[in-house]
Design a protein around this motif. Structure first.
Motif, PDB file in Angstrom:
ATOM      1  N   LYS A 100       0.495  -1.548   0.001  1.00 32.36           N
ATOM      2  CA  LYS A 100      -0.566   0.236   0.087  1.00 32.36           C
ATOM      3  C   LYS A 100       1.181   1.133   0.019  1.00 32.36           C
ATOM      4  O   LYS A 100       0.744   2.114  -0.836  1.00 32.36           O
ATOM      5  CB  LYS A 100      -1.054  -0.247   1.354  1.00 32.36           C
ATOM      6  CG  LYS A 100      -2.100   0.854   1.053  1.00 32.36           C
ATOM      7  CD  LYS A 100      -3.251   1.108   2.036  1.00 32.36           C
ATOM      8  CE  LYS A 100      -4.302   0.083   1.815  1.00 32.36           C
ATOM      9  NZ  LYS A 100      -5.395  -0.061   0.902  1.00 32.36           N
ATOM     10  N   ILE A 101       1.852   1.024   0.932  1.00 34.64           N
ATOM     11  CA  ILE A 101       3.083   2.540   1.463  1.00 34.64           C
ATOM     12  C   ILE A 101       3.509   2.738  -0.578  1.00 34.64           C
ATOM     13  O   ILE A 101       3.756   3.108  -0.502  1.00 34.64           O
ATOM     14  CB  ILE A 101       3.838   1.957   1.887  1.00 34.64           C
ATOM     15  CG1 ILE A 101       2.936   2.065   3.400  1.00 34.64           C
ATOM     16  CG2 ILE A 101       4.662   3.048   2.010  1.00 34.64           C
ATOM     17  CD1 ILE A 101       2.028   3.241   3.487  1.00 34.64           C
ATOM     18  N   ALA A 102       3.926   1.334  -0.781  1.00 35.71           N
ATOM     19  CA  ALA A 102       4.695   1.230  -2.363  1.00 35.71           C
ATOM     20  C   ALA A 102       4.315   1.973  -2.842  1.00 35.71           C
ATOM     21  O   ALA A 102       4.644   2.831  -4.401  1.00 35.71           O
ATOM     22  CB  ALA A 102       5.158  -0.196  -2.264  1.00 35.71           C
TER      23      ALA A 102
ATOM     24  N   LEU B 138       1.260   4.037  -3.734  1.00 34.13           N
ATOM     25  CA  LEU B 138       1.245   5.635  -3.093  1.00 34.13           C
ATOM     26  C   LEU B 138       2.311   6.407  -2.894  1.00 34.13           C
ATOM     27  O   LEU B 138       2.687   7.634  -4.100  1.00 34.13           O
ATOM     28  CB  LEU B 138       1.129   5.663  -1.797  1.00 34.13           C
ATOM     29  CG  LEU B 138      -0.693   5.585  -1.036  1.00 34.13           C
ATOM     30  CD1 LEU B 138      -0.844   5.819   0.930  1.00 34.13           C
ATOM     31  CD2 LEU B 138      -1.503   5.909  -2.033  1.00 34.13           C
ATOM     32  N   ALA B 139       3.803   6.069  -3.261  1.00 29.38           N
ATOM     33  CA  ALA B 139       5.458   6.458  -2.916  1.00 29.38           C
ATOM     34  C   ALA B 139       5.587   6.222  -4.264  1.00 29.38           C
ATOM     35  O   ALA B 139       5.611   7.083  -5.333  1.00 29.38           O
ATOM     36  CB  ALA B 139       6.430   5.666  -2.305  1.00 29.38           C
ATOM     37  N   VAL B 140       5.212   5.036  -5.675  1.00 29.12           N
ATOM     38  CA  VAL B 140       5.017   5.190  -7.099  1.00 29.12           C
ATOM     39  C   VAL B 140       4.153   6.090  -7.798  1.00 29.12           C
ATOM     40  O   VAL B 140       5.137   6.548  -7.908  1.00 29.12           O
ATOM     41  CB  VAL B 140       4.787   4.258  -7.662  1.00 29.12           C
ATOM     42  CG1 VAL B 140       5.032   3.547  -8.730  1.00 29.12           C
ATOM     43  CG2 VAL B 140       6.247   2.822  -6.914  1.00 29.12           C
TER      44      VAL B 140
END
Lengths: 194, 194
Positions: free
Chosen positions: A152-154, A156-158
């Motif tokens: 999930k974090i990855a 949003l980061a991408v």
């Protein structure tokens, strides 16, 4: 014989949306009046209400259209390997958003001006788009292709990294859009590889 | 004896900036009037002009303060190894921006509302900040620690990724700010490593 109103509406509706998109992006939703939008289209302010009930409806329609078009266009084939899907997603996201800077700007900036129900609708659409990338990352992690502790974090980061291209890339500069897609793809690939 | 005006000014100036920051972030620069800002501070509209000549000055002052503070706070030591500097930069950028969501929002959103000279000033400050990261990436590439074909592009990609945290991270959720910093640092590190 076709009704004049009908065919007129078919042309005027999109022209209203185009004008609103331009004006909202340039001046901000709160600063733009329905009268101004009518002026830009070249119709009377009153005539606008034949096409759209109010400014809020116009805003949510622009955001909804953008997200629905985005979701329909993602060229990801779940039967491909996760790395292949990820590359398709990255290149697509940059290209799609680059072609629509006003819509991207509004999609991020004017969330604060959506009524709660409209906000929920747009957030849901955005969540569905993010879920496409999250699913790719999760699948890749499961088969050991990716090392992504928190998909999930990855995601949003991408997405933030890729969308950022719209704030600085201009065609005709030192790099082509293809160059930019290559470099971002290289960084994203490395950032998630096991 | 200290002049009342002087000490009053010392308190009122920051209160005006705080009110403007909040209002610009919530409603957008174009939609906010000096009268509204005065109302928020609790002074007469006319009194505002003792502190600030106009709304444009207020906007550029907010953006300038944000960038100057940012530049002064970057905890990067050029004598450290590039990887150490990069980690410091990544963790700092997330923490600094997370603590100032309104300033970040305005810094990106209201560039369109700056007069050309003010725009140039803010762009210059932003360029100086980007140059810090670009220099780290370039140094790392030169000593073979990083594989970064185009440090300028990589700089923009990393900054967009990191700043994106402000759009979704809320304290008290599933992850701490430290967790987020760890995960972003992991992705950035991998994305540039040789």
């Amino acid at each position: 014989m076709a009704r004049t109103t009908g065919s007129h509406s078919d042309i005027t509706g999109p022209r209203i949306r185009d004008a609103a998109l331009r004006l909202f992006a340039r001046q901000g939703y709160a600063a733009v009046s329905m009268r101004q939008i009518a002026g830009e289209v070249g119709v009377q302010a009153g005539a606008l209400y034949n096409y759209i009930p109010d400014k809020q409806s116009l805003l949510v329609e622009l955001m909804r259209d953008h997200m629905v078009e985005l979701l329909a266009a993602v060229p990801v084939d779940p039967s491909d390997a996760p790395l292949v899907q990820l590359e398709a997603f990255v290149r697509f996201h940059i290209g799609f958003h680059h072609a629509r800077p006003d819509a991207v700007f509004i999609a991020y900036m004017e969330l604060r001006n959506l009524d709660p129900a409209n906000f929920a609708e747009i957030e849901d659409l955005r969540g569905r788009y993010e879920a496409v990338l999250e699913r790719i990352l999760r699948d890749g992690a499961e088969v050991g292709a990716f090392d992504v502790p928190d998909p999930k974090i990855a995601t949003l980061a991408v997405i933030a990294m890729l969308t950022g291209v719209t704030t600085w890339f201009r065609a005709g500069g030192r790099l082509s859009l293809g160059d930019v897609q290559d470099q971002y793809w290289d960084m994203v690939r490395k950032s998630v590889l096991a």
